[in-house]
Write an enzyme that holds these catalytic residues in place. Structure first.
Site: not given
Length: 510
Positions: A79, A170, A168
């Site tokens: 990001c 994660e 993202h």
């Protein structure tokens, strides 16, 4: 020494999630602010640049020399980290015409080791208002989405890999995100994924032996998970040179002082139990303000702990159950938080007693602490205990505290917690407890009118306590518990259930 990955934090709310994903892959990692010095050694395998709430086009953007770092290590930028990488290498990042937030689907343009075993159109989660509109020379697009032409990229012609992801990986909603992170760790950084609870225990015990030597350690114990596991590791390293001090402040749960002391002795810890109930009750008499109660409880604990600790000669170390979220918070990108969470048992003691700290859990998350405890053979009932506030029932009795109110709440709380365990609900709840309210209401018991206290039940689901939702316990269960409490605990004639989430409410009422 364990191999590791370093995460440079630019202030993203998701940075800890990146760390959790890497730890779950059995690779050790650390988080440091982007502007802190990087300790380089042969065990550092790769770098991850986190997201950020800021824009790379802000006048005072969070700047970092990505080019210099790339000459030494493989890098995965996420990001903001990806946008910063593009900007630093000469590409262009502009404000998006359309802010992309939420789910999107990858259109993989180039097969790459980062996308090994990942199907095309895999769902990912976006959260950004800037977009990469022009890549630098020697960079190529690996994937795009319907709205974003550059969702993933890599740098060509370089000795160390350099990747960027606009999404993202994660987050749970990125369905193959963990696979991508694992590909970066294994295929690109060459990690062996051998960081396990067993290896952590072995390595930590050896470090503790060197750190402490023949000195003695004293430690405030609470019966909680963190202090218990920390004490067990220190004891494994130095045996009876560790002395634990467990203070009964009169605000523990029913039979907790006796039960916890017994548990500690069963697995060989050298623990001194101090019955200080009457001292605390006397000092707290008539005090209603919650912050004043907390300060009295904390101050008294330090005084009593210090008195006991002074009886132990040649103790130069103070043990603490500090865990990683506490450490991260104290060195955040924006500087120390206004109020840094400190271990409730020993706040201020290292300075007062001129002692060195030993904190064997300072690099672990809560779930990892539990895994270490189970690996060490600590009973599951102790390891899976819900968090319990440092001031104990002192902040679950709203208003003034009395011995009678403590006894009343201990009984009600025991009925509630035991019922959660009996019905198989205890492990589904992150934290539960009963709160005695300073409110009396009219009731009818038999043919008699009563005017007694109201009890609130609280149960929440959470990962780390930073945010929490109220637990949707079955109505039948709540009705049964309410009935038991009102029938068995004299002084309570009404039970309510708290359905507030955090935020806006807090988990505890005081």
């Amino acid at each position: 020494m364990t191999e590791r990955i370093l995460i440079l934090d630019f202030g993203s709310q998701f940075t800890q999630l990146i760390a959790r994903c890497i730890r779950e892959a059995n690779v050790f990692c650390e988080i440091i602010p982007y502007n802190h010095k990087i300790e380089v050694d042969e065990k550092l395998k790769g770098i991850i640049l986190s997201g950020s709430p800021f824009s790379v086009n802000d006048p005072n953007f969070l700047d970092f020399d990505v080019e210099a770092l790339h000459q030494q290590f493989p890098i995965l930028s996420i990001c903001y980290g990806a946008q910063l990488t593009v900007k630093k290498f000469g590409g262009v990042v502009n404000k998006s015409n359309k802010r992309e937030y939420g789910r999107a689907f990858l259109d993989i343009k180039q097969q790459d080791i980062l996308f090994k075993n990942i199907a095309n159109h895999s769902q990912v989660w976006m959260s950004h208002s800037d977009s990469i509109v022009e890549l630098p020379n020697d960079f190529e697009v690996l994937a795009s989405t319907q709205d974003i032409p550059v969702a993933a990229f890599k740098k060509n012609s370089s000795s160390n890999a350099l990747y960027g992801l606009q999404f993202h990986p994660e987050l749970f909603h990125s369905t193959d995100g963990k696979k991508m992170l694992n590909n970066f760790l294994v295929e690109i950084c060459g990690c062996t994924c051998d960081w396990t609870p067993k290896s952590f225990i072995t390595e930590t015990v050896e470090k503790l032996k060197i750190q402490i030597g023949d000195d003695k350690v004293i430690m405030g114990l609470s019966g909680g998970v963190d202090s218990t596991v920390a004490a067990s590791l220190i004891h494994k390293a130095i045996g009876n040179n560790l002395t634990g001090i467990f203070v009964d402040n009169g605000l523990l749960r029913k039979n907790e002082f006796e039960d916890v002391l017994s548990s500690y002795k069963n697995f060989g810890l050298n623990v001194i139990g101090v019955d200080a109930k009457e001292i605390f009750y006397k000092e707290l008499e008539g005090v209603e303000d919650p912050e004043t109660k907390r300060k009295i409880i904390g101050k008294l604990f330090i005084e009593i702990f210090q008195q006991e600790a002074n009886k132990i000669k040649d103790a130069h170390f103070l043990g603490q159950g500090t865990i990683y979220p506490d450490v991260i918070e104290s060195v955040s990108v924006h500087g120390p938080s206004a109020t840094i969470k400190s271990h409730h048992n020993v706040g201020g003691l290292p300075e007062k007693m001129k002692m060195k700290l030993v904190e064997p859990l300072r690099l672990l998350f809560k779930d990892e602490v539990r895994k270490i405890g189970l690996e060490m053979g600590i009973s599951e009932s102790l390891i899976q205990r819900h968090p319990f506030p440092g001031p104990g029932l002192g902040i679950r009795i709203l208003g003034a505290i009395s011995k009678e109110k403590v006894a009343m709440l201990q009984e009600a709380d025991a009925i509630y917690i035991n019922a959660l365990k009996e019905k198989g609900l205890y492990k589904k709840v992150w934290q539960a407890g009963a709160i005695l309210l300073p409110i009396k209401s009219v009731g009818v018991m038999g043919d008699e009118r009563t005017y007694e206290f109201t009890l609130a039940l609280r149960a929440v689901t959470s990962v780390d306590g930073m945010s929490a939702d109220w637990s949707h316990l079955p109505y039948e269960f709540l009705a049964e518990v309410s009935n038991q409490i009102i029938n068995q605990v004299k002084g309570i004639n009404r039970v309510v259930y708290d359905i507030s989430s955090k935020p806006p409410a807090t988990i505890e009422w005081e």
